[in-house]
Design an enzyme around this catalytic site. Structure first.
Site, PDB file in Angstrom:
ATOM      1  N   LYS A  45     -10.639  -7.799  -1.733  1.00  0.00           N
ATOM      2  CA  LYS A  45     -12.015  -7.475  -1.334  1.00  0.00           C
ATOM      3  C   LYS A  45     -12.274  -5.977  -1.500  1.00  0.00           C
ATOM      4  O   LYS A  45     -11.335  -5.187  -1.715  1.00  0.00           O
ATOM      5  CB  LYS A  45     -12.231  -7.924   0.116  1.00  0.00           C
ATOM      6  CG  LYS A  45     -12.067  -9.440   0.325  1.00  0.00           C
ATOM      7  CD  LYS A  45     -12.295  -9.819   1.785  1.00  0.00           C
ATOM      8  CE  LYS A  45     -12.061 -11.304   2.019  1.00  0.00           C
ATOM      9  NZ  LYS A  45     -12.355 -11.691   3.429  1.00  0.00           N
TER      10      LYS A  45
ATOM     11  N   TYR B  52     -18.866 -18.417  -0.469  1.00  0.00           N
ATOM     12  CA  TYR B  52     -18.781 -18.547   0.991  1.00  0.00           C
ATOM     13  C   TYR B  52     -19.762 -19.585   1.556  1.00  0.00           C
ATOM     14  O   TYR B  52     -20.103 -19.524   2.733  1.00  0.00           O
ATOM     15  CB  TYR B  52     -18.993 -17.185   1.652  1.00  0.00           C
ATOM     16  CG  TYR B  52     -17.762 -16.300   1.611  1.00  0.00           C
ATOM     17  CD1 TYR B  52     -16.540 -16.730   2.143  1.00  0.00           C
ATOM     18  CD2 TYR B  52     -17.821 -15.020   1.061  1.00  0.00           C
ATOM     19  CE1 TYR B  52     -15.417 -15.912   2.109  1.00  0.00           C
ATOM     20  CE2 TYR B  52     -16.696 -14.201   1.029  1.00  0.00           C
ATOM     21  CZ  TYR B  52     -15.495 -14.657   1.565  1.00  0.00           C
ATOM     22  OH  TYR B  52     -14.384 -13.841   1.543  1.00  0.00           O
TER      23      TYR B  52
ATOM     24  N   ASN C  42     -10.726  -7.605   6.081  1.00  0.00           N
ATOM     25  CA  ASN C  42      -9.367  -8.170   6.071  1.00  0.00           C
ATOM     26  C   ASN C  42      -8.755  -8.252   4.674  1.00  0.00           C
ATOM     27  O   ASN C  42      -7.839  -9.038   4.424  1.00  0.00           O
ATOM     28  CB  ASN C  42      -9.324  -9.509   6.830  1.00  0.00           C
ATOM     29  CG  ASN C  42     -10.181 -10.562   6.193  1.00  0.00           C
ATOM     30  OD1 ASN C  42     -10.778 -10.338   5.132  1.00  0.00           O
ATOM     31  ND2 ASN C  42     -10.254 -11.727   6.807  1.00  0.00           N
TER      32      ASN C  42
ATOM     33  N   HIS D 206      -9.020 -12.375   0.009  1.00  0.00           N
ATOM     34  CA  HIS D 206      -9.338 -13.792   0.164  1.00  0.00           C
ATOM     35  C   HIS D 206      -8.262 -14.625  -0.507  1.00  0.00           C
ATOM     36  O   HIS D 206      -7.782 -14.270  -1.578  1.00  0.00           O
ATOM     37  CB  HIS D 206     -10.694 -14.109  -0.497  1.00  0.00           C
ATOM     38  CG  HIS D 206     -10.904 -15.590  -0.667  1.00  0.00           C
ATOM     39  ND1 HIS D 206     -11.382 -16.375   0.353  1.00  0.00           N
ATOM     40  CD2 HIS D 206     -10.633 -16.427  -1.705  1.00  0.00           C
ATOM     41  CE1 HIS D 206     -11.414 -17.648  -0.066  1.00  0.00           C
ATOM     42  NE2 HIS D 206     -10.969 -17.701  -1.308  1.00  0.00           N
TER      43      HIS D 206
ATOM     44  N   GLU E  22     -12.850 -22.834  -6.470  1.00  0.00           N
ATOM     45  CA  GLU E  22     -13.033 -21.381  -6.541  1.00  0.00           C
ATOM     46  C   GLU E  22     -12.627 -20.820  -7.906  1.00  0.00           C
ATOM     47  O   GLU E  22     -13.296 -19.935  -8.444  1.00  0.00           O
ATOM     48  CB  GLU E  22     -12.253 -20.711  -5.397  1.00  0.00           C
ATOM     49  CG  GLU E  22     -12.878 -21.035  -4.050  1.00  0.00           C
ATOM     50  CD  GLU E  22     -12.115 -20.520  -2.836  1.00  0.00           C
ATOM     51  OE1 GLU E  22     -12.657 -20.584  -1.720  1.00  0.00           O
ATOM     52  OE2 GLU E  22     -10.959 -20.061  -2.996  1.00  0.00           O
TER      53      GLU E  22
HETATM   54  P1  IDP Z   1     -10.045 -16.782   5.657  1.00  0.00           P
HETATM   55  O1  IDP Z   1     -10.505 -15.645   4.759  1.00  0.00           O
HETATM   56  O2  IDP Z   1      -8.798 -16.421   6.415  1.00  0.00           O
HETATM   57  O3  IDP Z   1      -9.953 -18.093   4.931  1.00  0.00           O
HETATM   58  P2  IDP Z   1     -12.499 -17.826   6.862  1.00  0.00           P
HETATM   59  O4  IDP Z   1     -12.552 -18.477   8.192  1.00  0.00           O
HETATM   60  O5  IDP Z   1     -12.620 -18.708   5.658  1.00  0.00           O
HETATM   61  O6  IDP Z   1     -11.161 -16.941   6.794  1.00  0.00           O
HETATM   62  O7  IDP Z   1     -13.655 -16.725   6.830  1.00  0.00           O
HETATM   63  C1  IDP Z   1     -14.025 -16.118   5.613  1.00  0.00           C
HETATM   64  C2  IDP Z   1     -14.163 -14.640   5.832  1.00  0.00           C
HETATM   65  O8  IDP Z   1     -15.261 -14.406   6.719  1.00  0.00           O
HETATM   66  C3  IDP Z   1     -12.959 -13.975   6.510  1.00  0.00           C
HETATM   67  O9  IDP Z   1     -11.943 -13.625   5.580  1.00  0.00           O
HETATM   68  C4  IDP Z   1     -13.594 -12.758   7.140  1.00  0.00           C
HETATM   69  O10 IDP Z   1     -13.761 -11.710   6.175  1.00  0.00           O
HETATM   70  C5  IDP Z   1     -14.968 -13.278   7.534  1.00  0.00           C
HETATM   71  N1  IDP Z   1     -14.981 -13.695   8.937  1.00  0.00           N
HETATM   72  C6  IDP Z   1     -14.417 -14.804   9.450  1.00  0.00           C
HETATM   73  N2  IDP Z   1     -14.621 -14.889  10.769  1.00  0.00           N
HETATM   74  C7  IDP Z   1     -15.343 -13.781  11.097  1.00  0.00           C
HETATM   75  C8  IDP Z   1     -15.873 -13.279  12.329  1.00  0.00           C
HETATM   76  O11 IDP Z   1     -15.718 -13.864  13.402  1.00  0.00           O
HETATM   77  N3  IDP Z   1     -16.568 -12.096  12.255  1.00  0.00           N
HETATM   78  C9  IDP Z   1     -16.746 -11.427  11.094  1.00  0.00           C
HETATM   79  N4  IDP Z   1     -16.262 -11.863   9.921  1.00  0.00           N
HETATM   80  C10 IDP Z   1     -15.568 -13.025   9.921  1.00  0.00           C
HETATM   81 MG    MG Z   2     -11.425 -19.313   4.073  1.00  0.00          MG
END
Ligand code: IDP
Ligand code: MG
Length: 143
Positions: free
Chosen positions: A9, A49, A112, A115, A126
């Site tokens: 990212k 997303y 974070n 992805h 994807e």
């Molecule tokens: P993942 O990336 O670990 O699969 P997902 O639940 O698919 O996590 O969420 C996609 C992305 O959305 C996450 O990587 C993160 O960047 C963002 N995200 C997920 N939950 C939150 C939240 O509670 N607050 C802000 N951003 C979030």
């Molecule tokens: Mg995810």
């Protein structure tokens, strides 16, 4: 052969972590079959997303992922989907174990770093969304 989609990212690119992140999948033994640096369009980000579109963080997530360059990749190997998720670590970097990418480099769920596809089916969706077939290179590692 099993494949997964990974994307470093904008925070990972801005923080000069591209090399470190790629290295982790290389030394683990997975095979890189697709790689490109790209500025992500809003349309692609929203499709990628889609499952999160009702979540409160959706608009900030789209804003962020389209804010700067992303390194999109396809990696191949037995068990690569689940293994890559382990190498990446928990969604919230504060919960991610040390030794994982998110555990080592982050503190913020909205930053974070990377992805990774969560299932084999999602990975296929994807990969087809981010790459055309001609961009993927099929090769046999000598080792
Ligand atoms: P993942 O990336 O670990 O699969 P997902 O639940 O698919 O996590 O969420 C996609 C992305 O959305 C996450 O990587 C993160 O960047 C963002 N995200 C997920 N939950 C939150 C939240 O509670 N607050 C802000 N951003 C979030
Ligand atoms: Mg995810």
């Amino acid at each position: 052969m099993e494949q997964t989609f990974l994307a470093i990212k904008p925070d990972g690119v801005q923080r000069s972590l591209v090399g470190d992140i790629i290295r982790r999948f290389e030394v683990k033994g997975f095979t890189l079959v697709g790689l490109k640096l790209m500025k992500v369009s809003r349309e692609l980000a929203e499709k990628h997303y889609e499952v999160h579109k009702e979540r409160p963080f959706f608009s900030s997530l789209i804003e962020f992922i389209t804010s700067g360059p992303v390194v999109a990749m396809v990696w191949e190997g037995d068990g690569v989907v689940a293994s890559a998720r382990k190498i990446i670590g928990a969604t919230n970097p504060l919960d991610a174990k040390p030794g994982t990418i998110r555990g080592d480099f982050g503190i913020d769920v909205g930053r974070n770093l990377i992805h990774g596809s969560d299932t084999i089916e999602t990975a296929q969706r994807e990969i087809n969304l981010w790459f055309i077939q001609a961009e993927l290179v099929s090769w046999n590692p000598a080792n």
